[in-house]
Write a protein that holds these residues in place. Structure first.
Motif, short mmCIF file in Angstrom:
data_model
loop_
_atom_site.label_atom_id
_atom_site.label_comp_id
_atom_site.label_asym_id
_atom_site.label_seq_id
_atom_site.Cartn_x
_atom_site.Cartn_y
_atom_site.Cartn_z
N GLY A 140 5.43 5.93 -1.07
CA GLY A 140 5.55 6.69 0.32
C GLY A 140 6.06 5.67 1.19
N HIS A 141 6.99 4.53 1.14
CA HIS A 141 7.14 3.64 2.11
C HIS A 141 8.43 4.44 2.98
CE1 HIS A 141 9.24 0.30 3.98
NE2 HIS A 141 8.24 -0.50 3.38
N PRO A 142 8.40 4.37 4.16
CA PRO A 142 9.27 5.19 5.03
C PRO A 142 10.87 4.78 4.91
CG PRO A 142 7.87 3.74 6.33
CD PRO A 142 7.40 3.72 5.02
N ASP A 143 10.98 3.53 4.38
CA ASP A 143 12.22 3.00 4.28
C ASP A 143 12.96 3.05 3.10
OD1 ASP A 143 12.44 2.17 7.13
OD2 ASP A 143 11.41 0.37 6.56
N LEU A 194 19.23 8.38 7.02
CA LEU A 194 19.61 6.77 7.02
C LEU A 194 20.31 6.36 8.29
CD1 LEU A 194 21.59 6.73 3.59
CD2 LEU A 194 19.02 5.75 4.16
N SER A 195 20.59 7.46 9.29
CA SER A 195 21.24 6.99 10.32
C SER A 195 20.21 6.54 11.44
CB SER A 195 21.84 8.31 11.09
OG SER A 195 20.83 9.30 11.37
N MET A 196 18.81 6.62 10.95
CA MET A 196 17.66 6.18 11.84
C MET A 196 17.61 4.49 11.48
SD MET A 196 14.91 9.28 12.01
CE MET A 196 14.81 9.66 9.93
N LYS A 197 16.71 3.85 12.34
CA LYS A 197 16.52 2.52 12.03
C LYS A 197 15.34 2.25 11.11
CE LYS A 197 17.73 0.63 16.49
NZ LYS A 197 17.51 -0.11 17.86
N SER A 198 15.37 1.28 10.40
CA SER A 198 14.26 0.85 9.49
C SER A 198 12.97 0.73 10.34
CB SER A 198 14.74 -0.62 9.01
OG SER A 198 13.59 -1.01 8.26
N SER A 199 12.21 1.51 10.02
CA SER A 199 10.64 1.41 10.54
C SER A 199 9.94 0.29 10.49
CB SER A 199 9.96 2.50 9.85
OG SER A 199 9.49 2.50 8.47
N GLN A 200 10.34 -0.62 9.28
CA GLN A 200 9.70 -2.08 9.21
C GLN A 200 10.56 -3.03 9.51
OE1 GLN A 200 6.33 -1.67 8.18
NE2 GLN A 200 7.08 0.37 8.71
N GLY A 249 13.46 -3.97 8.01
CA GLY A 249 13.98 -4.79 7.34
C GLY A 249 15.19 -3.87 6.58
N TYR A 250 15.22 -3.86 5.10
CA TYR A 250 16.15 -3.06 4.37
C TYR A 250 15.84 -1.50 4.62
CZ TYR A 250 18.58 -7.04 2.19
OH TYR A 250 19.23 -8.05 1.68
N LYS A 251 16.72 -0.76 4.39
CA LYS A 251 16.53 0.78 3.85
C LYS A 251 17.26 0.73 2.49
CE LYS A 251 18.46 2.01 7.58
NZ LYS A 251 19.39 2.94 8.39
N VAL A 252 16.32 1.38 1.55
CA VAL A 252 16.72 1.44 0.21
C VAL A 252 16.95 3.06 -0.11
CG1 VAL A 252 16.72 0.81 -2.11
CG2 VAL A 252 15.69 -0.80 -0.22
N CYS A 253 18.07 3.36 -0.73
CA CYS A 253 18.26 4.80 -1.07
C CYS A 253 18.65 4.73 -2.33
CB CYS A 253 19.45 5.58 -0.49
SG CYS A 253 19.66 6.98 -1.07
N ILE A 254 17.56 5.23 -3.54
CA ILE A 254 17.81 5.27 -5.15
C ILE A 254 18.36 6.61 -5.37
CG2 ILE A 254 16.67 5.13 -7.30
CD1 ILE A 254 14.78 3.07 -6.06
N ILE A 255 19.62 6.67 -5.84
CA ILE A 255 20.28 7.92 -6.25
C ILE A 255 20.11 7.96 -7.73
CG2 ILE A 255 22.14 9.56 -6.31
CD1 ILE A 255 23.11 7.90 -3.65
N ALA A 311 0.75 -1.42 0.00
CA ALA A 311 0.11 -0.19 0.17
C ALA A 311 1.06 1.07 -0.08
CB ALA A 311 -0.90 0.02 1.33
N MET A 312 2.02 1.42 0.65
CA MET A 312 2.82 2.44 0.79
C MET A 312 3.63 2.45 -0.30
SD MET A 312 4.49 2.43 4.71
CE MET A 312 4.78 0.58 4.87
N LEU A 313 4.13 1.44 -1.14
CA LEU A 313 4.68 1.40 -2.23
C LEU A 313 3.84 2.05 -3.66
CD1 LEU A 313 6.94 -1.53 -1.78
CD2 LEU A 313 7.79 0.59 -1.89
N ALA A 314 2.78 1.58 -3.33
CA ALA A 314 1.88 1.91 -4.33
C ALA A 314 1.91 3.60 -4.53
CB ALA A 314 0.11 1.77 -4.34
#
Length: 391
Positions: A87-90, A158-164, A166-172, A81-84
């Protein structure tokens, strides 16, 4: 976004999923490939998979998902739902931005300054160009960059913990547009990445990226979209007649952005074709005053559009040279381009094809280095006169 939404690139999809299945996901990845091949779409689909989106009927995805921590049904529904709406926090996006007029000199621009425009654009399609992004930002003649304000913001986020959990992903997107200060900050972040953080850099010109950053990433080179996949997508998703879909797919040559442009009745390439025809006719007739007016007109385009136009000119020169061999299978032109080439192609030959191609390539380089556009284009116009004489 799921992998099935990526056009073609079946081999690339399997390669990425195999990394997950084998527990070898690199912390920093560099996605390279020609314009419009779907690098960004692959990055977004891969990020979505890592964050919980799945295709249950895909065997490769099923095998990869088995190697990851299990997801409850609720967590998976929440992630999808968030990825749709992206708006995913990670999930974090980083991209070049302009500095609007009136912005305080003390303000360090960052991606969040244009978050609304970015979200609107990627929600429409994962296939877009710098021209699309400049339009979304309302840019005039500015060249967007990724500055130190962005690297500072990423360090903080990115210094904060993953909210879910799992992974945190950063697309540059377009990391080659990082300035020196930002690139050095990003290098430190990549060298010592936060826990379970994956960086995906989507790059158009990897040679412009800091060598020390390139050496710390795992590079993936993606091919152009295969013609059958593009053709089928045009038929299934854009409802194009099969014969027209075949022609568009061949002309696009693996570039989905070019295919979409051909579907747009007012697309930019038609403007570029008109400007190319005007340049060649005025140069052939040696109308210096009119060529000066032509140069002033195209000098009013933004720099990104100017570079796109010169790249288009280079392609038409090559296509007209190949047209002289009278082998239709070697040509990739629209009906309008081919109609002009019937009479024009004889002027492009062994004596001038290389020089004309290099002339436009130098123009792209000069515009990219902020040369005076009026001088660059008038110089191109005058040299075109000389080169057309060599027929």
């Amino acid at each position: 976004m799921k992998f099935r939404d990526v056009i073609g690139q079946e081999e690339a999809k399997r390669q990425l999923l195999q990394l997950v299945a084998e527990g070898r996901v690199p912390h920093a990845m560099l996605f390279c490939g020609p314009l419009g091949c779907g690098k960004m779409a692959l990055a977004m689909a891969f990020a979505s998979f890592l964050l919980g989106e799945r295709d249950d009927d895909d065997a490769d995805q099923h095998a990869a998902a088995a190697a990851m921590p299990p997801l409850t049904a609720d967590k998976r529904r929440s992630a999808e739902a968030m990825l749709a709406k992206w708006g995913h926090p990670d999930l974090f996006f980083s991209y070049p931005v302009i500095k609007p007029a009136g912005t305080s000199s003390e303000h360090k621009m960052e991606s969040d300054d244009f978050a609304r425009q970015w979200n609107e654009m990627i929600c429409k399609s994962p296939y877009f160009s710098m021209a699309n992004w400049l339009t979304a930002m309302g840019a005039a003649n500015q060249q967007p960059i990724i500055g130190v304000g962005e690297s500072n913001a990423l360090v903080r986020k990115l210094s904060m913990k993953s909210s879910q959990g799992g992974y945190k992903v950063c697309i540059i997107w377009l990391p080659e547009r990082m300035n020196g200060e930002c690139a050095n900050s990003m290098l430190k972040l990549i060298e010592e990445p936060p826990h379970q953080t994956v960086f995906i850099m989507v790059c158009e010109e990897p040679e412009k990226l800091l060598e020390t950053i390139r050496s710390r990433t795992q590079r993936f080179d993606f091919k152009r979209i295969d013609t059958p996949s593009m053709e089928q997508t045009l038929i299934d998703k854009r409802y194009v007649a099969p014969d027209m879909a075949h022609r568009i797919a061949r002309v696009a040559n693996g570039n989905w952005l070019a295919a979409e442009a051909e579907l747009d009745a007012g697309n930019e390439n038609r403007l570029f074709l008109d400007m190319f025809i005007m340049l060649m006719r005025l140069a052939y007739m040696r109308k210096i005053k009119d060529l000066k007016k032509w140069s002033e007109a195209v000098a009013g385009y933004g720099r990104e559009r100017q570079k796109s136009m010169l790249a288009y000119f280079g392609r038409l020169i090559r296509e007209n040279f190949m047209y002289n061999f009278h082998k239709p299978e070697l040509n990739y032109m629209t009906a309008e381009e081919e109609n002009f080439s019937k009479n024009f192609a004889r002027f492009i030959n062994e004596a001038n094809v290389v020089e004309l191609s290099e002339l436009y390539e130098r123009g792209i380089r000069d515009i990219g280095q902020n040369a005076n556009a009026k001088i660059v284009f008038f110089d191109i116009a005058l040299k075109t006169i000389v080169l057309l004489i060599q027929k």
